[in-house]
Design a protein around this motif. Structure first.
Motif, PDB file in Angstrom:
ATOM      1  N   ILE A  49      -9.987  -0.892  -2.045  1.00  0.00           N
ATOM      2  CA  ILE A  49      -9.007  -1.825  -1.475  1.00  0.00           C
ATOM      3  C   ILE A  49      -8.709  -1.463  -0.028  1.00  0.00           C
ATOM      4  CG2 ILE A  49      -6.688  -2.807  -1.689  1.00  0.00           C
ATOM      5  CD1 ILE A  49      -6.741  -1.939  -4.629  1.00  0.00           C
ATOM      6  N   ASP A  50      -8.551  -0.171   0.245  1.00  0.00           N
ATOM      7  CA  ASP A  50      -8.298   0.259   1.627  1.00  0.00           C
ATOM      8  C   ASP A  50      -9.439  -0.167   2.553  1.00  0.00           C
ATOM      9  OD1 ASP A  50      -5.805   1.328   1.318  1.00  0.00           O
ATOM     10  OD2 ASP A  50      -6.444   3.423   1.334  1.00  0.00           O
ATOM     11  N   GLY A  51     -10.680  -0.022   2.069  1.00  0.00           N
ATOM     12  CA  GLY A  51     -11.818  -0.448   2.876  1.00  0.00           C
ATOM     13  C   GLY A  51     -11.788  -1.943   3.144  1.00  0.00           C
ATOM     14  N   LEU A  52     -11.450  -2.717   2.106  1.00  0.00           N
ATOM     15  CA  LEU A  52     -11.354  -4.167   2.269  1.00  0.00           C
ATOM     16  C   LEU A  52     -10.202  -4.544   3.190  1.00  0.00           C
ATOM     17  CD1 LEU A  52     -12.048  -5.427  -1.364  1.00  0.00           C
ATOM     18  CD2 LEU A  52     -13.530  -5.702   0.636  1.00  0.00           C
ATOM     19  N   MET A  53      -9.095  -3.821   3.062  1.00  0.00           N
ATOM     20  CA  MET A  53      -7.931  -4.081   3.916  1.00  0.00           C
ATOM     21  C   MET A  53      -8.304  -3.877   5.388  1.00  0.00           C
ATOM     22  SD  MET A  53      -4.600  -4.669   4.206  1.00  0.00           S
ATOM     23  CE  MET A  53      -3.112  -4.132   5.070  1.00  0.00           C
TER      24      MET A  53
ATOM     25  N   ILE B  60      -5.102   2.932   8.434  1.00  0.00           N
ATOM     26  CA  ILE B  60      -5.878   2.963   7.197  1.00  0.00           C
ATOM     27  C   ILE B  60      -7.151   3.794   7.368  1.00  0.00           C
ATOM     28  CG2 ILE B  60      -7.152   1.540   5.529  1.00  0.00           C
ATOM     29  CD1 ILE B  60      -5.239  -0.749   6.258  1.00  0.00           C
ATOM     30  N   MET B  61      -7.775   3.669   8.540  1.00  0.00           N
ATOM     31  CA  MET B  61      -9.083   4.282   8.752  1.00  0.00           C
ATOM     32  C   MET B  61      -9.042   5.632   9.461  1.00  0.00           C
ATOM     33  SD  MET B  61     -11.304   2.353   7.351  1.00  0.00           S
ATOM     34  CE  MET B  61     -12.834   2.916   8.093  1.00  0.00           C
ATOM     35  N   ALA B  62      -7.858   6.165   9.713  1.00  0.00           N
ATOM     36  CA  ALA B  62      -7.752   7.452  10.407  1.00  0.00           C
ATOM     37  C   ALA B  62      -8.519   8.529   9.651  1.00  0.00           C
ATOM     38  CB  ALA B  62      -6.289   7.844  10.546  1.00  0.00           C
ATOM     39  N   ASP B  63      -9.361   9.250  10.370  1.00  0.00           N
ATOM     40  CA  ASP B  63     -10.136  10.325   9.754  1.00  0.00           C
ATOM     41  C   ASP B  63      -9.249  11.534   9.498  1.00  0.00           C
ATOM     42  OD1 ASP B  63     -12.643   9.131   9.542  1.00  0.00           O
ATOM     43  OD2 ASP B  63     -13.172   9.633  11.609  1.00  0.00           O
ATOM     44  N   PRO B  64      -9.468  12.242   8.392  1.00  0.00           N
ATOM     45  CA  PRO B  64      -8.735  13.495   8.168  1.00  0.00           C
ATOM     46  C   PRO B  64      -9.145  14.531   9.198  1.00  0.00           C
ATOM     47  CG  PRO B  64     -10.467  13.204   6.525  1.00  0.00           C
ATOM     48  CD  PRO B  64     -10.400  11.930   7.303  1.00  0.00           C
ATOM     49  N   SER B  65      -8.347  15.561   9.343  1.00  0.00           N
ATOM     50  CA  SER B  65      -8.665  16.622  10.297  1.00  0.00           C
ATOM     51  C   SER B  65      -9.917  17.371   9.840  1.00  0.00           C
ATOM     52  CB  SER B  65      -7.498  17.601  10.394  1.00  0.00           C
ATOM     53  OG  SER B  65      -7.372  18.328   9.174  1.00  0.00           O
TER      54      SER B  65
ATOM     55  N   GLY C 299     -13.262   9.087  -0.799  1.00  0.00           N
ATOM     56  CA  GLY C 299     -12.525   7.935  -0.292  1.00  0.00           C
ATOM     57  C   GLY C 299     -12.877   7.616   1.146  1.00  0.00           C
ATOM     58  N   ARG C 300     -13.061   8.627   1.938  1.00  0.00           N
ATOM     59  CA  ARG C 300     -13.458   8.439   3.337  1.00  0.00           C
ATOM     60  C   ARG C 300     -14.808   7.739   3.422  1.00  0.00           C
ATOM     61  NH1 ARG C 300     -15.552  13.377   7.007  1.00  0.00           N
ATOM     62  NH2 ARG C 300     -15.561  12.411   9.065  1.00  0.00           N
ATOM     63  N   GLU C 301     -15.740   8.155   2.561  1.00  0.00           N
ATOM     64  CA  GLU C 301     -17.058   7.534   2.547  1.00  0.00           C
ATOM     65  C   GLU C 301     -16.977   6.073   2.107  1.00  0.00           C
ATOM     66  OE1 GLU C 301     -21.476   8.341   0.591  1.00  0.00           O
ATOM     67  OE2 GLU C 301     -19.928   9.881   0.497  1.00  0.00           O
ATOM     68  N   ILE C 302     -16.143   5.789   1.111  1.00  0.00           N
ATOM     69  CA  ILE C 302     -15.971   4.417   0.638  1.00  0.00           C
ATOM     70  C   ILE C 302     -15.396   3.537   1.742  1.00  0.00           C
ATOM     71  CG2 ILE C 302     -14.630   2.946  -0.930  1.00  0.00           C
ATOM     72  CD1 ILE C 302     -14.810   5.249  -2.998  1.00  0.00           C
ATOM     73  N   ARG C 303     -14.345   4.016   2.394  1.00  0.00           N
ATOM     74  CA  ARG C 303     -13.705   3.215   3.444  1.00  0.00           C
ATOM     75  C   ARG C 303     -14.687   2.882   4.569  1.00  0.00           C
ATOM     76  NH1 ARG C 303      -9.729   7.011   2.324  1.00  0.00           N
ATOM     77  NH2 ARG C 303     -10.181   8.214   4.208  1.00  0.00           N
TER      78      ARG C 303
ATOM     79  N   ARG D  64       0.828  -1.205   0.000  1.00  0.00           N
ATOM     80  CA  ARG D  64       0.000   0.000   0.000  1.00  0.00           C
ATOM     81  C   ARG D  64       0.862   1.254   0.000  1.00  0.00           C
ATOM     82  NH1 ARG D  64      -2.297   3.411   4.093  1.00  0.00           N
ATOM     83  NH2 ARG D  64      -4.337   4.232   3.456  1.00  0.00           N
ATOM     84  N   ASP D  65       1.910   1.247   0.792  1.00  0.00           N
ATOM     85  CA  ASP D  65       2.807   2.402   0.859  1.00  0.00           C
ATOM     86  C   ASP D  65       3.473   2.660  -0.487  1.00  0.00           C
ATOM     87  OD1 ASP D  65       4.209   4.466   2.447  1.00  0.00           O
ATOM     88  OD2 ASP D  65       5.980   3.270   1.945  1.00  0.00           O
ATOM     89  N   ARG D  66       3.889   1.582  -1.174  1.00  0.00           N
ATOM     90  CA  ARG D  66       4.491   1.749  -2.507  1.00  0.00           C
ATOM     91  C   ARG D  66       3.476   2.320  -3.485  1.00  0.00           C
ATOM     92  NH1 ARG D  66       7.100  -3.139  -1.110  1.00  0.00           N
ATOM     93  NH2 ARG D  66       5.457  -4.364  -2.116  1.00  0.00           N
ATOM     94  N   MET D  67       2.225   1.878  -3.388  1.00  0.00           N
ATOM     95  CA  MET D  67       1.186   2.410  -4.256  1.00  0.00           C
ATOM     96  C   MET D  67       1.012   3.912  -4.032  1.00  0.00           C
ATOM     97  SD  MET D  67      -2.263   3.504  -4.172  1.00  0.00           S
ATOM     98  CE  MET D  67      -2.989   2.746  -2.707  1.00  0.00           C
ATOM     99  N   ILE D  68       1.021   4.336  -2.762  1.00  0.00           N
ATOM    100  CA  ILE D  68       0.832   5.757  -2.451  1.00  0.00           C
ATOM    101  C   ILE D  68       2.027   6.595  -2.900  1.00  0.00           C
ATOM    102  CG2 ILE D  68       0.598   7.419  -0.553  1.00  0.00           C
ATOM    103  CD1 ILE D  68      -0.973   5.241   0.968  1.00  0.00           C
TER     104      ILE D  68
END
Length: 449
Positions: A112-116, A130-135, A350-354, A46-50
């Protein structure tokens, strides 16, 4: 892209479903959890993808079918608690997506993040990474960027405001120029400047207009900021007297709303009902609204059949089809490498998807996305009847698309290959769509006689 992906999803419902048997009874009971070694391998992928996403092409446009197929296979494995297959498929997927690639790669990355997160469960110390909310500042920035870039929220707000404005005009013979709007989720207040401006253009020295907005919000800081923004905006208009009353959602006494005497009362339910935890809360809200005797109730909701009554795989595929259209529509609004687009996709969509994918207790996050017919049945059950959307509402919506559609071809009737306006339910509903996918639907209601 969306048309092709939509066809792919329809065929994959059969091919993947028959291969993996989506019956709930086929799930395996999880006896163990993913070990830290496997999780670290996935987090590294995941980190490499980002970090390297901008330079990776992965699967091109012509490989979208394979990417969607892999994603659905992975969702099935995660839902069945198949640790081995889930690990392998998650790793493959992270290698073939990019946050700055084509729309299907981008939306897949968030799924994928949601599934992870669903795979490793809340018990894992890695879950929060993975699930940390943005500020709150990042959430506000993403929301305002999306509001300005896409017709999505503006369609919802302008259509609801037009219905409120017309109800106010119909009541002019007795309301004394007073309008009381009760907004069950005022959020950042971005809906109301256009209504304030429309009312101010109608007001005169002889007939000033008074507007009171009772707005419910998540916290007092947000409500205070909203009040300051709206009061500052309204102060620039003559012959308009503006008041804002901020109320906390869920506070004791929320059911005790005092309506302004002899005023037109409008209740605003824009993206609100789906956030309620269960149907009992929805029906209690509608019963409360009925007692307020409003002249109009504006209802805008996201389209879908992703309520809590359906199984995970059914909700997952509905969500994928919906958000594939959303990400495709952003391709029409902003360039691929645009920072605002990345911010919208990460901190808003993305937040909603996760949250929709990762949370196993669906009632925890609400996420009750239903179609027009479901909301229509609920409203009619509690003695509301639909109001036909005016020609002004339709013309305004089509004009908005002409202004906001950057790349898509648009004809004189507001139809095109991208964003489209659909008149539904014999003219009592207006939907904003991307190609043939309905995204959101606006309706207006009044108490049945």
């Amino acid at each position: 892209m969306q048309g092709e992906v939509g066809e792919d999803l329809l065929s994959l419902r059969l091919s993947v479903g028959s291969a993996y048997h989506f019956e709930p009874t086929k799930k395996r009971k999880r006896i163990d959890e993913p070990n830290d070694k496997n999780i670290m391998v996935l987090l590294q992928a995941r980190d490499r993808m980002i970090r390297f996403g901008c330079n990776r092409h992965g699967m091109g446009d012509d490989k979208g079918f394979q990417l969607v197929r892999l994603l659905l296979l992975c969702a099935t494995a995660v839902d069945r608690n198949d640790l081995s297959s889930s690990t392998d498929l998650l790793r493959q997927l992270y290698r073939n997506v990019s946050l700055s690639g084509n729309p299907i790669q981008r939306v897949t990355a968030h799924f994928i993040d949601g599934l992870m997160a669903r795979f490793i469960t809340k018990n894992s110390s890695f879950y929060s990474s993975i699930m940390a909310d943005p500020s709150p500042a990042d959430v506000f920035s993403a929301f305002t960027s999306f509001f300005l870039a896409s017709p999505y929220y503006q369609f919802a707000h302008f259509t609801a405001n037009q219905a409120i404005f017309e109800a106010f005009e119909e009541d002019e013979h007795w309301n004394g120029g007073c309008l009381h709007v009760i907004d069950f989720d005022v959020s950042y207040g971005l809906q109301w400047p256009s209504l304030i401006q429309s009312l101010s253009e109608k007001a005169t020295n002889q007939k000033p207009i008074s507007l009171l907005i009772t707005g419910f919000g998540k916290n007092m800081e947000e409500l205070s900021d909203t009040e300051k923004r709206l009061s500052s905006f309204a102060s620039g208009f003559r012959n308009l007297f503006f008041e804002f009353e901020g109320r906390l959602r869920g506070e004791k006494g929320q059911e005790e709303i005092q309506v302004k005497k002899n005023a037109t009362v409008a209740v605003n339910l824009v993206f609100y009902l789906h956030t309620l935890k269960n149907y009992s809360d929805i029906y209690a809200t509608l019963m409360q609204i009925n007692t307020l005797n409003p002249s109009v109730v504006t209802l805008v909701e996201k389209e879908g059949s992703r309520g809590n009554h359906s199984g995970f795989m059914s909700r997952f595929m509905e969500s994928l089809q919906y958000f594939a259209a959303m990400f495709d529509s952003l391709d029409d609004c902003l360039p691929a490498r645009n920072k605002e687009r990345l911010r919208i996709e990460k901190n808003h969509l993305g937040r909603e998807i996760r949250n929709a994918v990762a949370v196993k207790d669906e009632e925890e996050k609400g996420c009750r996305y239903e179609g027009l017919e479901t909301w229509k049945t609920a409203m009619e059950r509690y003695r509301f009847e639909g109001v036909r959307m005016s020609s002004r509402s339709v013309s305004q919506a089509k004009l908005l698309l002409k202004i906001k559609s950057h790349c898509s071809a648009m004809d004189d009737h507001g139809n095109g290959t991208g964003f489209r306006i659909f008149e539904r339910d014999e003219g009592k509903a207006l939907s904003l769509g991307w190609q043939d996918t309905h995204l959101i639907t606006a309706t207006a209601w009044r108490r049945s006689s």
